[in-house]
Enzyme design. Structure first.
Site, PDB file in Angstrom:
ATOM      1  N   LYS A  13       0.808  -1.153   0.196  1.00  8.62           N
ATOM      2  CA  LYS A  13      -0.085  -0.063  -0.042  1.00  8.62           C
ATOM      3  C   LYS A  13       0.874   1.340   0.089  1.00  8.62           C
ATOM      4  CE  LYS A  13      -2.107  -1.246   3.865  1.00  8.62           C
ATOM      5  NZ  LYS A  13      -1.163  -2.545   4.208  1.00  8.62           N
ATOM      6  N   ARG A  88      -9.491   0.041   9.221  1.00  9.28           N
ATOM      7  CA  ARG A  88      -9.177  -1.195   9.441  1.00  9.28           C
ATOM      8  C   ARG A  88     -10.133  -2.218  10.138  1.00  9.28           C
ATOM      9  NH1 ARG A  88      -2.996  -0.085   9.233  1.00  9.28           N
ATOM     10  NH2 ARG A  88      -2.023  -1.972   9.391  1.00  9.28           N
ATOM     11  N   ARG A 127      11.562  -5.235   4.978  1.00  6.94           N
ATOM     12  CA  ARG A 127      11.275  -3.934   4.574  1.00  6.94           C
ATOM     13  C   ARG A 127      12.178  -2.967   5.174  1.00  6.94           C
ATOM     14  NH1 ARG A 127       5.167  -2.235   5.291  1.00  6.94           N
ATOM     15  NH2 ARG A 127       5.312  -3.151   7.466  1.00  6.94           N
ATOM     16  N   ARG A 160      11.654  -0.980  10.829  1.00  9.08           N
ATOM     17  CA  ARG A 160      10.503  -0.830  12.061  1.00  9.08           C
ATOM     18  C   ARG A 160      10.530  -1.688  12.945  1.00  9.08           C
ATOM     19  NH1 ARG A 160       5.113   0.030   8.593  1.00  9.08           N
ATOM     20  NH2 ARG A 160       4.318  -1.185  10.421  1.00  9.08           N
ATOM     21  N   ARG A 171       0.053  -9.232  13.783  1.00  8.86           N
ATOM     22  CA  ARG A 171      -0.655  -8.346  12.753  1.00  8.86           C
ATOM     23  C   ARG A 171      -1.525  -9.169  11.821  1.00  8.86           C
ATOM     24  NH1 ARG A 171       4.731  -5.382  11.426  1.00  8.86           N
ATOM     25  NH2 ARG A 171       3.241  -4.138  10.079  1.00  8.86           N
TER      26      ARG A 171
END
Ligand code: ADP
Ligand code: ADP
Ligand code: ZN
Length: 213
Positions: A13, A88, A127, A160, A171
């Site tokens: 996203k 969400r 990431r 992160r 998650r």
């Protein structure tokens, strides 16, 4: 043009949002980025949200809806916006509908990026994000030109705290339990475009531009 990007954590996203910003000149509203900024500043909201984020849980709806109300009322949203990581939950989606109705605007398109769970862990653990502008890179699938440096702004790339294999599993289960039902919610409204998020980044960008026109 008011758009929402929908998909699991790591679906792509944020990566696609940056291309949409460039082409259409509308701001990206990432509730994750806003929350991380609040955590960094140590505001009361940030302190509360931090515990949920580090545990891989969703931050309570009331906090998130408050953030969105404030953000959508800002001037730069008048031309349109890209929602990234919001809504969400069903409660958030319903609150958004009420808010947009009050503002006399509507959601034009929901772009769903579909990526199977097996691929998500590798995407999230590899990431690297820019400390300054939030741009997303991947050590293997989308490396920056210079290691550790953001292509867009020259900022430092970091990992992160919640991008670990352990947290991403949590998650993902939050995603399936609370967020995935929104697929049908937006399908019923006739505004959902279902894209294969496993294709190359450029390919997906092309498909999104075709849809948005
Ligand atoms: P999200 O905002 O949905 O959580 P990101 O845009 O940050 O996801 O992407 C998650 C990770 O996957 C990043 O490291 C990014 O570089 C990488 N990525 C994004 N899109 C693709 C793609 N189409 N193929 C492979 N890797 C991708
Ligand atoms: P990702 O796309 O990789 O899941 P985000 O940056 O969107 O990451 O979100 C990071 C974390 O921030 C989430 O795991 C959650 O704790 C919190 N968060 C972000 N957006 C929301 C939201 N709309 N509702 C509840 N929690 C949120
Ligand atoms: Zn940057």
């Amino acid at each position: 043009m008011n758009i929402m990007l929908f998909g699991a954590p790591g679906a792509g996203k944020g990566t696609q949002a940056k291309f949409i910003i460039d082409r259409y000149g509308i701001p990206q509203i990432s509730t994750g980025d806003i929350l991380r900024a609040a955590v960094k500043e140590g505001t009361p909201m940030g302190l509360e949200a931090k515990q949920f984020m580090e545990a891989g849980k969703l931050v309570p709806d009331s906090t998130i809806i408050g953030i969105i109300k404030e953000r959508l009322s800002m001037d730069d949203c008048k031309k349109g916006f890209i929602l990234d990581g919001f809504p969400r939950t069903l409660a958030q989606a319903e609150a958004l509908e009420v808010l947009m109705k009050e503002m006399g605007i509507k959601l034009d398109k929901v772009i769903s990026l579909n990526v199977p769970d097996e691929l998500i862990v590798g995407r999230v653990t590899g990431r690297r994000v820019c400390k300054d502008c939030g741009a997303s890179f991947h050590v293997e699938f989308n490396p920056s030109k210079v290691e550790g440096v953001c292509d867009l702004c020259g900022g430092e790339l970091i990992q992160r705290k919640d991008d670990t294999a352990e947290t991403v599993t949590k998650r993902l289960s939050e995603y399936h339990a609370q967020t995935a039902p929104l697929f049908d919610f937006y399908m019923e409204r006739g505004i959902l475009a279902d894209l294969d998020g496993t294709k190359d980044i450029d390919e997906i960008t092309k498909e999104i531009f075709n849809i948005l026109g």
